[in-house]
Write a protein that holds these residues in place. Structure first.
Motif, PDB file in Angstrom:
ATOM      1  N   ALA A 114      30.619  -9.353  62.820  1.00  0.00           N
ATOM      2  CA  ALA A 114      29.185  -9.043  62.842  1.00  0.00           C
ATOM      3  C   ALA A 114      28.686  -8.881  64.272  1.00  0.00           C
ATOM      4  CB  ALA A 114      28.405 -10.150  62.126  1.00  0.00           C
ATOM      5  N   LEU A 115      29.207  -9.707  65.181  1.00  0.00           N
ATOM      6  CA  LEU A 115      28.817  -9.634  66.584  1.00  0.00           C
ATOM      7  C   LEU A 115      29.241  -8.293  67.185  1.00  0.00           C
ATOM      8  CD1 LEU A 115      27.516 -11.388  68.816  1.00  0.00           C
ATOM      9  CD2 LEU A 115      29.816 -12.176  69.398  1.00  0.00           C
ATOM     10  N   ALA A 116      30.482  -7.883  66.904  1.00  0.00           N
ATOM     11  CA  ALA A 116      30.973  -6.608  67.426  1.00  0.00           C
ATOM     12  C   ALA A 116      30.178  -5.435  66.855  1.00  0.00           C
ATOM     13  CB  ALA A 116      32.454  -6.459  67.100  1.00  0.00           C
ATOM     14  N   ARG A 117      29.890  -5.495  65.558  1.00  0.00           N
ATOM     15  CA  ARG A 117      29.108  -4.416  64.949  1.00  0.00           C
ATOM     16  C   ARG A 117      27.683  -4.389  65.492  1.00  0.00           C
ATOM     17  NH1 ARG A 117      30.675  -2.278  59.659  1.00  0.00           N
ATOM     18  NH2 ARG A 117      32.895  -2.641  59.347  1.00  0.00           N
ATOM     19  N   ALA A 118      27.098  -5.563  65.752  1.00  0.00           N
ATOM     20  CA  ALA A 118      25.756  -5.612  66.328  1.00  0.00           C
ATOM     21  C   ALA A 118      25.755  -5.016  67.734  1.00  0.00           C
ATOM     22  CB  ALA A 118      25.249  -7.053  66.363  1.00  0.00           C
ATOM     23  N   TYR A 119      26.808  -5.268  68.476  1.00  0.00           N
ATOM     24  CA  TYR A 119      26.965  -4.712  69.821  1.00  0.00           C
ATOM     25  C   TYR A 119      26.970  -3.187  69.761  1.00  0.00           C
ATOM     26  CZ  TYR A 119      28.889  -5.039  74.628  1.00  0.00           C
ATOM     27  OH  TYR A 119      29.096  -4.979  75.987  1.00  0.00           O
ATOM     28  N   TRP A 120      27.741  -2.656  68.812  1.00  0.00           N
ATOM     29  CA  TRP A 120      27.802  -1.207  68.620  1.00  0.00           C
ATOM     30  C   TRP A 120      26.457  -0.648  68.156  1.00  0.00           C
ATOM     31  CZ3 TRP A 120      28.951   3.550  69.234  1.00  0.00           C
ATOM     32  CH2 TRP A 120      28.752   4.497  68.247  1.00  0.00           C
ATOM     33  N   ASN A 121      25.842  -1.305  67.186  1.00  0.00           N
ATOM     34  CA  ASN A 121      24.568  -0.808  66.657  1.00  0.00           C
ATOM     35  C   ASN A 121      23.487  -0.783  67.728  1.00  0.00           C
ATOM     36  OD1 ASN A 121      25.575  -0.390  64.070  1.00  0.00           O
ATOM     37  ND2 ASN A 121      25.058  -2.466  63.393  1.00  0.00           N
ATOM     38  N   PHE A 122      23.483  -1.795  68.585  1.00  0.00           N
ATOM     39  CA  PHE A 122      22.498  -1.838  69.661  1.00  0.00           C
ATOM     40  C   PHE A 122      22.727  -0.687  70.631  1.00  0.00           C
ATOM     41  CE2 PHE A 122      20.808  -3.083  73.760  1.00  0.00           C
ATOM     42  CZ  PHE A 122      19.571  -3.624  73.446  1.00  0.00           C
ATOM     43  N   ALA A 123      23.978  -0.493  71.046  1.00  0.00           N
ATOM     44  CA  ALA A 123      24.292   0.585  71.987  1.00  0.00           C
ATOM     45  C   ALA A 123      23.968   1.951  71.389  1.00  0.00           C
ATOM     46  CB  ALA A 123      25.766   0.516  72.371  1.00  0.00           C
ATOM     47  N   HIS A 124      24.256   2.117  70.115  1.00  0.00           N
ATOM     48  CA  HIS A 124      24.003   3.389  69.442  1.00  0.00           C
ATOM     49  C   HIS A 124      22.508   3.643  69.282  1.00  0.00           C
ATOM     50  CE1 HIS A 124      23.980   6.207  65.921  1.00  0.00           C
ATOM     51  NE2 HIS A 124      24.925   6.766  66.648  1.00  0.00           N
ATOM     52  N   LEU A 158      35.677   0.490  73.025  1.00  0.00           N
ATOM     53  CA  LEU A 158      35.519   1.255  71.791  1.00  0.00           C
ATOM     54  C   LEU A 158      34.074   1.720  71.617  1.00  0.00           C
ATOM     55  CD1 LEU A 158      37.724  -0.810  69.303  1.00  0.00           C
ATOM     56  CD2 LEU A 158      38.201   1.475  70.213  1.00  0.00           C
ATOM     57  N   VAL A 159      33.127   0.834  71.940  1.00  0.00           N
ATOM     58  CA  VAL A 159      31.711   1.200  71.840  1.00  0.00           C
ATOM     59  C   VAL A 159      31.389   2.357  72.784  1.00  0.00           C
ATOM     60  CG1 VAL A 159      29.367   0.401  72.371  1.00  0.00           C
ATOM     61  CG2 VAL A 159      30.899  -1.031  71.007  1.00  0.00           C
ATOM     62  N   GLN A 160      31.884   2.267  74.020  1.00  0.00           N
ATOM     63  CA  GLN A 160      31.609   3.322  74.992  1.00  0.00           C
ATOM     64  C   GLN A 160      32.234   4.650  74.565  1.00  0.00           C
ATOM     65  OE1 GLN A 160      29.672   2.348  77.882  1.00  0.00           O
ATOM     66  NE2 GLN A 160      29.321   4.538  77.729  1.00  0.00           N
ATOM     67  N   LEU A 161      33.464   4.609  74.061  1.00  0.00           N
ATOM     68  CA  LEU A 161      34.106   5.826  73.578  1.00  0.00           C
ATOM     69  C   LEU A 161      33.353   6.394  72.369  1.00  0.00           C
ATOM     70  CD1 LEU A 161      37.865   4.806  73.870  1.00  0.00           C
ATOM     71  CD2 LEU A 161      36.704   6.584  75.195  1.00  0.00           C
ATOM     72  N   GLY A 162      32.849   5.499  71.520  1.00  0.00           N
ATOM     73  CA  GLY A 162      32.070   5.949  70.372  1.00  0.00           C
ATOM     74  C   GLY A 162      30.789   6.637  70.786  1.00  0.00           C
TER      75      GLY A 162
END
Length: 204
Positions: free
Chosen positions: A88-98, A163-167
């Motif tokens: 959940a923490l990793a997904r929240a990190y991605w969702n925030f960046a996105h 992964l977030v940055q590449l996404g």
């Protein structure tokens, strides 16, 4: 003729942060300037220099707000198993960046503060994220040494960040003709690392 109302430093700071927030919703940081912020809040650029010392310091306060917002975004994920919380923490990190790509760009593409109160406050916020990951890794493997947990937390989160940055840059490529999804790769990363942590027993 009445003189314009003088704002307190606190009021002016709040107006500046609000103006930056509005700008970064739709525009990249490199197009923002001290002059444009001053125009948006209705003051002279020299007033902002007097308040912040430099444009760089002003942007560091924006970064503090981003870090605080990120903390609030991930603080809601504190229940479930250690695996579920890390996912959940990793997904929240991605969702925030996105959701806030221009704020994200400012946070990671622009140098953070290097000394003084701003550096201390930013450092504490970033360290709190790592400590949360460390504590969760120790739940997964109670025998892991403190130094190893610290290293693994940073290795893990560095991989999540990559992964977030590449996404964000749409550079993850394709698998079997379909675009690879950030969330699926995050789950695979966490599953692999946590399985290895459990199998290794935290002993080296």
């Amino acid at each position: 003729m009445a003189r314009p109302r003088q704002h307190s430093p606190e009021e002016l700071h709040a107006s500046v942060m609000a103006a930056c927030d509005i700008w970064l919703k739709d525009h990249p940081i490199h197009a923002l300037s001290l002059r444009s912020i001053a125009r948006d809040v209705g003051c002279a650029p020299s007033t902002l220099l007097k308040l912040y010392g430099s444009f760089n310091n002003l942007l560091q306060y924006v970064n503090l707000e981003t870090l605080d917002s990120l903390k609030g975004h991930i603080d809601t994920f504190q229940t479930g198993t250690p695996d579920e919380r890390l996912s959940a923490l990793a997904r929240a990190y991605w969702n925030f960046a996105h959701s806030y790509p221009h704020r994200w760009q400012l946070l990671f593409d622009y140098p953070l503060a290097e000394e003084g109160e701003l550096d201390t406050r930013q450092g504490r916020m970033i360290e709190a994220l790592f400590l949360r990951v460390e504590a969760t890794l120790k739940e997964v493997q109670p025998h892991i040494a403190d130094l190893e947990a610290s290293r693994l937390a940073r290795t893990l989160w560095g991989s999540v960040h990559g992964l977030v940055q590449l996404g964000l840059n749409q550079r993850l490529g394709y698998g079997q003709g379909q675009a690879l999804e950030v969330t699926e790769l995050l789950d695979q990363l966490l599953h692999t690392i946590l399985a290895g942590l459990r199998a290794g027993g935290g002993k080296h």
